[in-house]
Design a protein around this motif. Sequence first.
Motif, PDB file in Angstrom:
ATOM      1  N   ALA A 179      -7.048   8.610   0.906  1.00 33.30           N
ATOM      2  CA  ALA A 179      -8.436   8.149   0.754  1.00 33.30           C
ATOM      3  C   ALA A 179      -9.159   7.686   2.182  1.00 33.30           C
ATOM      4  O   ALA A 179     -10.245   7.970   2.308  1.00 33.30           O
ATOM      5  CB  ALA A 179      -8.299   6.689   0.009  1.00 33.30           C
ATOM      6  N   LEU A 180      -8.199   7.455   3.230  1.00 38.08           N
ATOM      7  CA  LEU A 180      -8.925   7.046   4.383  1.00 38.08           C
ATOM      8  C   LEU A 180      -8.128   8.008   5.696  1.00 38.08           C
ATOM      9  O   LEU A 180      -8.803   7.780   6.749  1.00 38.08           O
ATOM     10  CB  LEU A 180      -8.564   5.790   4.726  1.00 38.08           C
ATOM     11  N   GLY A 181      -7.348   8.736   5.245  1.00 42.26           N
ATOM     12  CA  GLY A 181      -6.734   9.631   6.297  1.00 42.26           C
ATOM     13  C   GLY A 181      -6.044   8.814   7.273  1.00 42.26           C
ATOM     14  O   GLY A 181      -5.489   9.159   8.474  1.00 42.26           O
ATOM     15  N   LEU A 182      -5.430   7.664   6.810  1.00 42.69           N
ATOM     16  CA  LEU A 182      -4.530   6.790   7.618  1.00 42.69           C
ATOM     17  C   LEU A 182      -3.070   6.717   7.425  1.00 42.69           C
ATOM     18  O   LEU A 182      -2.845   7.112   6.211  1.00 42.69           O
ATOM     19  CB  LEU A 182      -5.064   5.327   7.469  1.00 42.69           C
ATOM     20  N   GLU A 183      -2.202   6.479   8.200  1.00 41.08           N
ATOM     21  CA  GLU A 183      -0.903   6.462   7.980  1.00 41.08           C
ATOM     22  C   GLU A 183      -0.390   4.980   8.419  1.00 41.08           C
ATOM     23  O   GLU A 183      -1.101   4.162   8.996  1.00 41.08           O
ATOM     24  CB  GLU A 183       0.098   7.500   8.905  1.00 41.08           C
ATOM     25  N   ILE A 184       0.864   4.791   7.858  1.00 45.94           N
ATOM     26  CA  ILE A 184       1.659   3.221   8.191  1.00 45.94           C
ATOM     27  C   ILE A 184       2.649   3.616   9.111  1.00 45.94           C
ATOM     28  O   ILE A 184       3.745   4.379   8.884  1.00 45.94           O
ATOM     29  CB  ILE A 184       2.180   2.753   6.715  1.00 45.94           C
ATOM     30  N   ASP A 185       2.804   2.668  10.052  1.00 45.29           N
ATOM     31  CA  ASP A 185       3.896   2.918  10.969  1.00 45.29           C
ATOM     32  C   ASP A 185       5.048   1.807  10.680  1.00 45.29           C
ATOM     33  O   ASP A 185       5.064   1.113   9.469  1.00 45.29           O
ATOM     34  CB  ASP A 185       3.327   2.247  12.516  1.00 45.29           C
ATOM     35  N   ASP A 186       5.959   1.595  11.294  1.00 44.24           N
ATOM     36  CA  ASP A 186       7.235   0.912  11.056  1.00 44.24           C
ATOM     37  C   ASP A 186       6.782  -0.591  11.060  1.00 44.24           C
ATOM     38  O   ASP A 186       7.502  -1.395  10.281  1.00 44.24           O
ATOM     39  CB  ASP A 186       8.406   0.949  12.241  1.00 44.24           C
ATOM     40  N   ASP A 187       5.740  -1.075  11.702  1.00 41.14           N
ATOM     41  CA  ASP A 187       5.316  -2.453  11.441  1.00 41.14           C
ATOM     42  C   ASP A 187       4.606  -2.985  10.295  1.00 41.14           C
ATOM     43  O   ASP A 187       4.180  -3.946  10.300  1.00 41.14           O
ATOM     44  CB  ASP A 187       4.686  -2.830  13.040  1.00 41.14           C
ATOM     45  N   GLY A 188       4.172  -1.970   9.684  1.00 42.57           N
ATOM     46  CA  GLY A 188       3.348  -2.083   8.569  1.00 42.57           C
ATOM     47  C   GLY A 188       1.656  -2.006   9.036  1.00 42.57           C
ATOM     48  O   GLY A 188       0.841  -2.452   8.396  1.00 42.57           O
ATOM     49  N   ASN A 189       1.338  -1.626   9.954  1.00 42.06           N
ATOM     50  CA  ASN A 189      -0.135  -1.342  10.593  1.00 42.06           C
ATOM     51  C   ASN A 189      -0.614  -0.096  10.406  1.00 42.06           C
ATOM     52  O   ASN A 189       0.298   1.135  10.224  1.00 42.06           O
ATOM     53  CB  ASN A 189      -0.224  -1.629  12.220  1.00 42.06           C
ATOM     54  N   PRO A 199      -3.678   9.248  12.682  1.00 40.74           N
ATOM     55  CA  PRO A 199      -2.926  10.132  13.311  1.00 40.74           C
ATOM     56  C   PRO A 199      -3.588  11.120  14.289  1.00 40.74           C
ATOM     57  O   PRO A 199      -3.224  11.496  15.361  1.00 40.74           O
ATOM     58  CB  PRO A 199      -1.929  10.955  12.450  1.00 40.74           C
ATOM     59  N   LEU A 200      -4.921  11.223  14.099  1.00 43.39           N
ATOM     60  CA  LEU A 200      -5.728  12.079  14.875  1.00 43.39           C
ATOM     61  C   LEU A 200      -6.834  11.362  15.825  1.00 43.39           C
ATOM     62  O   LEU A 200      -7.755  12.060  16.273  1.00 43.39           O
ATOM     63  CB  LEU A 200      -6.569  13.085  13.691  1.00 43.39           C
ATOM     64  N   ALA A 201      -6.474   9.867  16.065  1.00 47.80           N
ATOM     65  CA  ALA A 201      -7.449   9.199  16.969  1.00 47.80           C
ATOM     66  C   ALA A 201      -6.671   9.286  18.372  1.00 47.80           C
ATOM     67  O   ALA A 201      -7.451   8.502  19.171  1.00 47.80           O
ATOM     68  CB  ALA A 201      -7.330   7.733  16.461  1.00 47.80           C
ATOM     69  N   LYS A 202      -6.071  10.041  18.585  1.00 49.58           N
ATOM     70  CA  LYS A 202      -5.386   9.960  20.214  1.00 49.58           C
ATOM     71  C   LYS A 202      -6.124  11.298  20.708  1.00 49.58           C
ATOM     72  O   LYS A 202      -6.942  11.879  20.199  1.00 49.58           O
ATOM     73  CB  LYS A 202      -3.837  10.270  19.896  1.00 49.58           C
ATOM     74  N   ASP A 203      -5.826  11.121  21.957  1.00 48.36           N
ATOM     75  CA  ASP A 203      -6.250  12.345  23.077  1.00 48.36           C
ATOM     76  C   ASP A 203      -4.963  13.128  23.720  1.00 48.36           C
ATOM     77  O   ASP A 203      -4.657  12.721  24.733  1.00 48.36           O
ATOM     78  CB  ASP A 203      -7.195  11.930  23.962  1.00 48.36           C
ATOM     79  N   VAL A 243       0.911  -1.201  -0.045  1.00 49.31           N
ATOM     80  CA  VAL A 243       0.018  -0.134   0.051  1.00 49.31           C
ATOM     81  C   VAL A 243       0.804   1.152  -0.070  1.00 49.31           C
ATOM     82  O   VAL A 243       1.892   1.358   0.730  1.00 49.31           O
ATOM     83  CB  VAL A 243      -0.974   0.046   1.001  1.00 49.31           C
ATOM     84  N   ASP A 244       0.510   1.992  -0.814  1.00 47.05           N
ATOM     85  CA  ASP A 244       1.428   3.471  -0.937  1.00 47.05           C
ATOM     86  C   ASP A 244       0.604   4.140   0.243  1.00 47.05           C
ATOM     87  O   ASP A 244      -0.559   4.474   0.363  1.00 47.05           O
ATOM     88  CB  ASP A 244       1.090   4.076  -2.155  1.00 47.05           C
ATOM     89  N   GLU A 245       1.763   5.023   1.056  1.00 48.12           N
ATOM     90  CA  GLU A 245       1.242   5.845   2.103  1.00 48.12           C
ATOM     91  C   GLU A 245       0.234   7.085   1.572  1.00 48.12           C
ATOM     92  O   GLU A 245      -0.468   7.164   2.377  1.00 48.12           O
ATOM     93  CB  GLU A 245       2.322   6.122   2.825  1.00 48.12           C
ATOM     94  N   GLU A 246       0.707   7.562   0.729  1.00 46.13           N
ATOM     95  CA  GLU A 246       0.058   8.759   0.052  1.00 46.13           C
ATOM     96  C   GLU A 246      -1.234   8.524  -0.221  1.00 46.13           C
ATOM     97  O   GLU A 246      -2.464   9.139  -0.133  1.00 46.13           O
ATOM     98  CB  GLU A 246       0.680   9.254  -1.098  1.00 46.13           C
ATOM     99  N   ASP A 247      -1.558   7.097  -1.035  1.00 54.45           N
ATOM    100  CA  ASP A 247      -2.910   6.667  -1.427  1.00 54.45           C
ATOM    101  C   ASP A 247      -3.770   6.530  -0.146  1.00 54.45           C
ATOM    102  O   ASP A 247      -4.960   6.814  -0.129  1.00 54.45           O
ATOM    103  CB  ASP A 247      -2.731   5.555  -2.335  1.00 54.45           C
ATOM    104  N   LEU A 248      -3.087   5.899   0.571  1.00 53.21           N
ATOM    105  CA  LEU A 248      -3.820   5.247   1.892  1.00 53.21           C
ATOM    106  C   LEU A 248      -4.371   6.753   2.776  1.00 53.21           C
ATOM    107  O   LEU A 248      -5.522   6.806   3.100  1.00 53.21           O
ATOM    108  CB  LEU A 248      -3.091   4.746   2.862  1.00 53.21           C
TER     109      LEU A 248
END
Length: 442
Positions: free
Chosen positions: A359-369, A373-377, A351-356
């Motif tokens: 489309a979904l506002g998600l990013e990829i961590d070092d483990d591939g998950n 980034p805005l789901a924290k408090d 998965v390309d990180e820019e595409d992800l």
Amino acid sequence: MTSKTPVRVAEDVDESSLSYAEIKALATGNPLIKEKMDLDNEVTKLKMLESNYKSNKYKLEDKVNKIYPKNIENTEKLIKAVEKDMVDVEPLASGENKFTSLSLGGNTIYDKKEAGEKLLEEIKKLKINESKVIGKYRNFDLEASYNFMTNTYTFKLKGQAEYFGEFSTSPDGNITRLDNAIDKMNLRLEKLKQNLESYKESLENAKVELKKPFEKADELREKTLRLAEINKLLDMGDVEELENDSPVLEDLKRAIIDYANYEFSESNSYEDFDKLYPDLKHIGLAYTETPNGNHSIQYEIDIEEKTWTQYVDNVAIRTESFVEEYISNSQAIKDMTEAIKMSSFDDLVSVDEEDLKQALGLEIDDDGNFYDPLAKDLDNDGIVDRYDNDFKDSDYFESTYDVEDNLYAREEKPSILGQISKFKSEEKKENTQEKSEKEQER
């Protein structure tokens, strides 16, 4: 046979034999059909040549930008290191043995025979696959190693550069081998200088080659345009070509079956294609999940539309088409076939990180998950950052769905459905009251 470029081509020896295109042209009496078939073949060959040209160009760019400069840099450093070692090396002593000294375990030995015997004892103490510095010889650190697989003892003399050799079972012979490794420094320096000149020359030649265009670009353009014109004259639409069991479509099906058999260790036959993939618009080639199992990744192709799509959690994050201007329907299918032949399962689920992110506002961590980034408090105010107006300041407690600036002073805002329900209730109440008044008047 392998679909790799460049290909070898051989014409039929028998000149009197007729091709399928010629037979069809004779049967229909339409010379455009034969011209189309010929152009299909010629454009395919030209495209393969163009693909080979681009492949070589990419390799040259890699050499010009990375490989040759890195080789030149490393070789120049190594030349300086060898030149420095040639200055620092302790010269051989005068006399019959020409032996200076050997340091082992903190002791310096000046007798050549004793030094050879002590050295042999020292290297026999090495453990399996062990490498360690055991002494010093002629201003170089002496590192010895034992390889269990080959049952050999080797040495490495370490100065600014490193010089290698193999020990023998002869005490005197080992000292001689150390000297031979040092004596070859001048030969190594000469070889390095030759390599440096070769790398520089190759770099300049590669730069010249990069400037050369594809020689048959004009011919490819002309024949592609002519092929598109003939297709239009023959009115050979996508639907008609898909409904026919054409050879190129069969090649695509075979490529899909071969891919699935290889990647999933299956043994399906080509006759199983229609049973395995009944819907040509949705042919899944890859499915996996992120390491934590929270998100799914899927890749599928659409033969009818000649597109591929990558999904994350059933949301299309990227779609591309094989159909281009002046590209025939059959050529698009051929391009799909080649793409599948060159693809692997890992390629399709990458998965390309820019595409992800788009489309979904998600990013990829070092483990591939994948993560939001805005789901924290961040300010610990009980509101997720995605809905928090100021998630960096815990004193300012307002979210994007808050109405007033103060949480404790804000009024509840009724929902749209609530407003509609209230309006209908009031309207019904008014109608009931109006009806009651009319009955009283009667």
